[in-house]
Design a protein around this motif. Structure first.
Motif, PDB file in Angstrom:
ATOM      1  N   GLN A  27       0.828  -1.257   0.022  1.00 47.70           N
ATOM      2  CA  GLN A  27       0.119   0.038   0.072  1.00 47.70           C
ATOM      3  C   GLN A  27       0.943   1.398  -0.187  1.00 47.70           C
ATOM      4  OE1 GLN A  27      -2.448   0.405   3.322  1.00 47.70           O
ATOM      5  NE2 GLN A  27      -3.921   2.088   2.394  1.00 47.70           N
ATOM      6  N   LEU A  28       1.882   1.197   0.735  1.00 41.24           N
ATOM      7  CA  LEU A  28       2.716   2.310   0.869  1.00 41.24           C
ATOM      8  C   LEU A  28       3.618   2.656  -0.553  1.00 41.24           C
ATOM      9  CD1 LEU A  28       4.375   1.834   4.436  1.00 41.24           C
ATOM     10  CD2 LEU A  28       2.577   3.711   3.617  1.00 41.24           C
ATOM     11  N   ALA A  29       3.782   1.593  -1.427  1.00 38.92           N
ATOM     12  CA  ALA A  29       4.469   1.788  -2.568  1.00 38.92           C
ATOM     13  C   ALA A  29       3.366   1.633  -3.521  1.00 38.92           C
ATOM     14  CB  ALA A  29       5.248   0.538  -2.790  1.00 38.92           C
ATOM     15  N   SER A  30       2.080   1.971  -3.615  1.00 41.29           N
ATOM     16  CA  SER A  30       1.169   1.925  -4.248  1.00 41.29           C
ATOM     17  C   SER A  30       1.528   2.845  -5.504  1.00 41.29           C
ATOM     18  CB  SER A  30      -0.372   2.639  -3.892  1.00 41.29           C
ATOM     19  OG  SER A  30      -1.248   2.597  -4.748  1.00 41.29           O
ATOM     20  N   PRO A  31       1.163   2.668  -6.972  1.00 46.96           N
ATOM     21  CA  PRO A  31       0.413   1.452  -7.251  1.00 46.96           C
ATOM     22  C   PRO A  31       1.196  -0.021  -7.357  1.00 46.96           C
ATOM     23  CG  PRO A  31       1.030   2.573  -9.069  1.00 46.96           C
ATOM     24  CD  PRO A  31       1.625   3.568  -7.978  1.00 46.96           C
ATOM     25  N   GLY A  32       2.700   0.128  -6.846  1.00 46.94           N
ATOM     26  CA  GLY A  32       3.148  -1.202  -6.994  1.00 46.94           C
ATOM     27  C   GLY A  32       4.772  -0.866  -7.266  1.00 46.94           C
ATOM     28  N   PRO A  33       5.459  -1.801  -6.505  1.00 49.84           N
ATOM     29  CA  PRO A  33       6.956  -1.392  -6.364  1.00 49.84           C
ATOM     30  C   PRO A  33       7.608  -1.800  -7.924  1.00 49.84           C
ATOM     31  CG  PRO A  33       6.269  -3.495  -5.199  1.00 49.84           C
ATOM     32  CD  PRO A  33       5.308  -2.813  -5.592  1.00 49.84           C
ATOM     33  N   PHE A  84       5.251  -4.106 -10.044  1.00 46.49           N
ATOM     34  CA  PHE A  84       4.547  -5.241  -9.474  1.00 46.49           C
ATOM     35  C   PHE A  84       3.276  -5.031  -9.131  1.00 46.49           C
ATOM     36  CE2 PHE A  84       3.522  -7.750  -5.735  1.00 46.49           C
ATOM     37  CZ  PHE A  84       3.550  -8.927  -6.276  1.00 46.49           C
ATOM     38  N   ILE A  85       2.376  -6.008  -9.374  1.00 43.64           N
ATOM     39  CA  ILE A  85       0.792  -5.980  -8.891  1.00 43.64           C
ATOM     40  C   ILE A  85       0.598  -7.191  -8.267  1.00 43.64           C
ATOM     41  CG2 ILE A  85      -1.491  -5.372  -9.734  1.00 43.64           C
ATOM     42  CD1 ILE A  85      -0.405  -4.050 -11.906  1.00 43.64           C
ATOM     43  N   HIS A  86      -0.026  -7.123  -7.048  1.00 43.09           N
ATOM     44  CA  HIS A  86      -0.200  -8.277  -6.281  1.00 43.09           C
ATOM     45  C   HIS A  86      -1.572  -8.880  -6.713  1.00 43.09           C
ATOM     46  CE1 HIS A  86      -0.984 -10.765  -2.794  1.00 43.09           C
ATOM     47  NE2 HIS A  86       0.370 -10.941  -2.409  1.00 43.09           N
ATOM     48  N   GLU A  87      -1.735 -10.035  -6.355  1.00 45.37           N
ATOM     49  CA  GLU A  87      -2.904 -10.848  -6.822  1.00 45.37           C
ATOM     50  C   GLU A  87      -4.331 -10.306  -6.067  1.00 45.37           C
ATOM     51  OE1 GLU A  87      -5.258 -15.098  -6.569  1.00 45.37           O
ATOM     52  OE2 GLU A  87      -3.027 -14.914  -5.777  1.00 45.37           O
ATOM     53  N   LEU A  88      -3.978  -9.767  -4.838  1.00 46.21           N
ATOM     54  CA  LEU A  88      -5.028  -9.194  -3.928  1.00 46.21           C
ATOM     55  C   LEU A  88      -5.509  -7.773  -4.749  1.00 46.21           C
ATOM     56  CD1 LEU A  88      -4.056 -10.284  -0.529  1.00 46.21           C
ATOM     57  CD2 LEU A  88      -5.767 -11.140  -1.889  1.00 46.21           C
ATOM     58  N   GLN A  89      -4.237  -7.032  -5.093  1.00 43.68           N
ATOM     59  CA  GLN A  89      -4.317  -5.769  -5.702  1.00 43.68           C
ATOM     60  C   GLN A  89      -5.327  -5.873  -6.910  1.00 43.68           C
ATOM     61  OE1 GLN A  89       0.001  -4.635  -5.694  1.00 43.68           O
ATOM     62  NE2 GLN A  89      -0.944  -2.686  -4.648  1.00 43.68           N
ATOM     63  N   SER A  90      -5.100  -6.748  -7.837  1.00 38.99           N
ATOM     64  CA  SER A  90      -5.819  -7.175  -9.289  1.00 38.99           C
ATOM     65  C   SER A  90      -7.080  -7.261  -8.646  1.00 38.99           C
ATOM     66  CB  SER A  90      -5.394  -8.182  -9.671  1.00 38.99           C
ATOM     67  OG  SER A  90      -3.839  -7.795 -10.143  1.00 38.99           O
TER      68      SER A  90
END
Length: 354
Positions: A204-210, A321-327
């Motif tokens: 979340q801090l690195a949104s939208p993704g590291p 990177f986009i996490h599965e939960l973020q998708s």
């Protein structure tokens, strides 16, 4: 007396006829009078004086005087602009010939200080931003590396254990870099729920993704007990999913405890090959860094640029990177937005029908 009366009658006739003329007659007479007046300047005096008398009677002499003053003002403004233009060209030419003076000033004040000040004082980065998440076991130099990336060369690592993910920003060569430091997510000091919560919090801090996960461990041979990079990479994949493997960048710290001539290639060749197997997993060559506090500013700048360049290369290949939960969250948000827009449209249609 007779001549005077004739002259008075002539003046009255002219003065009575001139104001009563329409716009076309006035314009035509003005043009003709102006041309005659200007043409009379090149004629002999015998012919010039009757033309000047005509212009005086019709009032064209006063008109020409006003036009002459206007043209003089325009020429004056033009001369002023020419003077300013010549002055500006002189300043540009002089500054281009005095570049050596700028180099002398940089040499006297320290070139690296000037560059760091530019990075730290600029409020408008002109390049695409980067986002790092730092991971690693306790004692591997994760937090001290975060301080070096942020430019805190004199700050010591706090003794108390970091218990919550934190985000800070810095500028590297005009580029905003977000550094997310994490607690011991890859170790056993945190419970399962705390590890899961802080892993998602770091995303979340690195949104939208590291753009990269910097997995930080001690370089092999820098301490009595070596840290296992393969195990650290495996723990990262457990937390963030298989997709995180392509965004892992191994960072080997405590290079100052190795021999000065030691390189990454030598570290990959020695030992049982555990480091080489770990590199094959993530497909990224490790970076060997000296993360000590109190290092010179030039060395600190080189460290930052070294890691930033590696992450830029990774970003060009894979993005972020986009996490599965973020998708899944993004998908749910889109569905919710579609439902809300449909409900609002129905409400508007109902109000319109009423």
């Amino acid at each position: 007396m007779e001549c005077r009366c004739d002259k008075d009658n002539f003046d009255n006739a002219v003065s009575g006829w001139w104001p009563n003329s329409n716009g076309i007659q006035m314009g035509a007479l003005t043009v003709v009078g102006y041309l005659l007046y200007r043409f009379s300047q090149t004629l002999p005096a015998l012919i010039r004086w009757p033309i000047r008398l005509f212009c005086s009677l019709t009032g064209l002499t006063a008109l020409w005087g006003w036009v002459g003053r206007l043209l003089g003002t325009v020429r004056g403004i033009q001369n002023l602009f020419n003077l300013v233009s010549r002055l500006w060209r002189f300043i540009i030419a002089f500054s281009s010939k005095c570049k050596w003076l700028v180099e002398v000033i940089k040499t006297l004040t320290g070139n690296q200080t000037v560059e760091l000040d530019k990075d730290q004082t600029s409020n408008s980065p002109t390049k695409a931003a980067l986002r790092f998440i730092l991971l690693g076991p306790t004692g591997g130099g994760r937090t001290s590396l975060a301080e070096r990336l942020l430019g805190n060369s004199e700050k010591e690592v706090p003794k108390n254990q970091l218990m919550q993910s934190s985000k800070r920003r810095t500028l590297v060569d005009g580029r905003e870099v977000t550094v997310v430091d994490t607690p011991d997510l890859l170790g056993s000091s945190l419970g399962i729920k705390s590890r899961a919560r802080e892993a998602l919090r770091s995303l979340q801090l690195a949104s939208p993704g590291p753009h990269a996960f910097l997995v930080v461990i001690k370089a092999p041979g820098s301490s009595r007990i070596d840290q296992d990079l393969t195990q650290a990479i495996g723990a990262t994949v457990e937390l963030f999913g298989e997709g995180a493997m392509e965004f892992i960048l191994p960072v080997l710290t405590h290079a100052d405890r190795l021999s000065p001539a030691c390189t990454v290639d030598q570290l990959l060749d020695v030992g049982s090959g555990g480091l080489k197997r770990a590199v094959l997993l993530c497909g990224q060559r490790p970076e060997l860094v000296d993360n000590r506090a109190g290092r010179p500013l030039e060395a600190q700048r080189e460290l930052r640029e070294q890691l930033v360049e590696r992450v830029i290369d990774m970003k060009k290949l894979r993005g972020h990177f986009i996490h599965e939960l973020q998708s899944r969250e993004n998908h749910i948000r889109e569905e919710l937005l579609a439902d809300m827009s449909s409900a609002l449209a129905q409400k508007l249609e109902h109000m319109k029908g009423c």
